[in-house]
Design an enzyme around this catalytic site. Structure first.
Site, PDB file in Angstrom:
ATOM      1  N   SER A 204       0.738  -0.654   0.217  1.00 10.96           N
ATOM      2  CA  SER A 204      -0.185   0.183  -0.005  1.00 10.96           C
ATOM      3  C   SER A 204       1.077   1.228   0.066  1.00 10.96           C
ATOM      4  O   SER A 204       0.041   2.244  -0.430  1.00 10.96           O
ATOM      5  CB  SER A 204      -0.830   0.355   1.187  1.00 10.96           C
ATOM      6  OG  SER A 204      -2.002  -0.823   0.833  1.00 10.96           O
TER       7      SER A 204
ATOM      8  N   LYS B  99      -0.052   3.868  -1.981  1.00 12.37           N
ATOM      9  CA  LYS B  99      -0.968   5.088  -2.109  1.00 12.37           C
ATOM     10  C   LYS B  99      -0.159   6.591  -2.136  1.00 12.37           C
ATOM     11  O   LYS B  99      -0.498   7.390  -2.495  1.00 12.37           O
ATOM     12  CB  LYS B  99      -1.288   4.891  -1.317  1.00 12.37           C
ATOM     13  CG  LYS B  99      -2.456   3.549  -1.010  1.00 12.37           C
ATOM     14  CD  LYS B  99      -3.936   3.590  -0.630  1.00 12.37           C
ATOM     15  CE  LYS B  99      -3.894   2.387  -0.010  1.00 12.37           C
ATOM     16  NZ  LYS B  99      -3.862   0.748  -0.075  1.00 12.37           N
TER      17      LYS B  99
ATOM     18  N   SER C 228      -6.415   3.915   5.253  1.00 12.28           N
ATOM     19  CA  SER C 228      -5.551   3.325   3.287  1.00 12.28           C
ATOM     20  C   SER C 228      -6.696   2.758   2.505  1.00 12.28           C
ATOM     21  O   SER C 228      -5.931   1.446   2.582  1.00 12.28           O
ATOM     22  CB  SER C 228      -4.245   2.027   3.785  1.00 12.28           C
ATOM     23  OG  SER C 228      -4.133   1.787   2.604  1.00 12.28           O
TER      24      SER C 228
END
Length: 397
Positions: A73, A76, A133
């Site tokens: 993640s 991102k 997230s």
């Protein structure tokens, strides 16, 4: 003179052997001392790691920072960077409502449980990404910006190329597992460095908790996946990551003592080891390095003489403060500056428009740089003004 007459050859030989043994032992001890001065490994539980200073990009620590790994993640960070760019260009606004597609609502993993057809403001979706997230929020904003998720991914990879990131390739805006979805600790640090140029991003990534749909039946409590935001002084971002393949990852930033640092760790076996590695890196930065201000925002660097402008001279100034990052024990304060203006500068120019760069060098190595801008708007002169300027120049000769 020492008299060895009468001393047997045996004792002379014994003396020589003992003397040589003493010298050899001293050499061994010296080697052990030298080995003990070696810098300890700061991120022993991570596959790769890097520590940089945000303003200058100076690398303070590096452990296999170019090793290609899945970023999970932390992907991102690029998603957030493109969102912030669009907000800056005002192609989207924080209070704009976005209708969630079935595709965005179908995202698994970390999410804020968006429903197909639901409308949510850009700012709330941004909170969902930065704090929790959220994969569904990432795709919803990606679709709004580029039309489709695939089109947004193309923009992500284009931006990676613009930043010179040769070891990064994105397949989605979320970091969910996908073949050839890859990056490095170094590349993540560079993306974070760019993202942090948008000062307002840390007002989201630095929040430990918040709420979405406040007061509604489906109210959602956001809790930051980056626990260092709460437990490490100065940390105000940025992005965690975890998949079975990537293990525990974190790109963190801290701002203390007039110095913003970025620490990245990838491939830790547990979240505790990940957080400990990042904390150790940040400790190392603030215990061993300091930021020295060399120039202030607005400092004049040179004059700009520009043809066909209303005035003869304009001030060229620094857009931002310039700092030197150095080890605290270093005493070398000598440095030199070199500046270069763009070629073929012609009016009109907007106020604070970039027209060049100032470089800071130490021992021939660039250690910092800053943008040069015009302090005021420069308008194109009309014929009468050009005539007056020409006459003035002739009078001065």
């Amino acid at each position: 003179m020492f008299n060895i007459k009468g001393v047997s050859k045996f004792f002379v030989l014994l003396f020589i052997i003992a003397f040589l043994h003493l010298i050899t032992q001293q050499d061994v001890n010296a080697q052990v001392t030298s080995t003990n001065t070696k810098q300890p490994e700061l991120a022993k539980d991570a596959k790769s790691a890097i520590l940089i200073e945000q303003r200058t990009g100076a690398i303070l620590y590096d452990k296999k920072a170019h090793q290609v790994l899945p970023p999970a993640s932390m992907t991102k960070l690029m998603t957030l960077l493109l969102i912030m760019e669009e907000l800056d260009k005002e192609t989207i606004t924080l209070d704009e409502n976005i209708r969630v597609s079935e595709h965005a609502a179908s995202m698994g993993g970390s999410q804020i449980f968006l429903e197909a057809g639901e409308e949510m403001k850009v700012e709330d979706l941004l909170k969902g990404i930065a704090i929790a997230s959220a994969n569904d929020a990432s795709v919803a904003l990606a679709e709004r910006i580029a039309g489709t998720e695939d089109a947004f991914v193309k923009k992500m990879n284009l931006k990676a190329r613009e930043l010179g990131l040769e070891n990064t390739n994105f397949k989605n805006p979320t970091g969910l597992p996908a073949a050839e979805h890859k990056s490095t600790a170094y590349d993540m640090a560079i993306i974070a460095k760019e993202l942090l140029n948008y000062k307002e991003i840390t007002s989201y990534t630095g929040k430990y908790e918040d709420y979405l749909r406040k007061g509604q039946e489906n109210e959602f409590w956001l809790v930051n996946t980056n626990k260092l935001v709460k437990f490490y002084d100065g940390v105000d971002g940025l992005k965690t990551g975890y998949t079975n393949e990537a293990k525990y990852c974190l790109t963190a930033t801290a701002n203390k003592n007039n110095m913003r640092t970025i620490a990245v760790v990838m491939g830790a076996e547990t979240s505790k080891e990940r957080n400990q590695s990042v904390s150790t890196l940040l400790d190392f930065a603030y215990q061993n390095y300091e930021a020295i201000k060399l120039y202030e925002k607005g400092d004049k660097v040179t004059d700009l003489k520009i043809l066909k402008a209303k005035k003869n001279n304009y001030d060229v100034v620094l857009k931002e403060d310039i700092f030197l990052i150095r080890k605290k024990e270093e005493k070398n304060n000598s440095y030199e500056t070199k500046w270069e203006l763009s070629k073929n500068i012609v009016p009109p120019l907007q106020k604070e428009e970039k027209i060049g760069m100032l470089g800071i060098f130490q021992d021939g190595k660039k250690i910092g740089e800053g943008e040069l801008i015009v302090e005021q708007k420069i308008e194109k002169a009309n014929l009468i003004q050009l005539f007056r300027t020409s006459m003035h120049e002739l009078m001065l000769r």
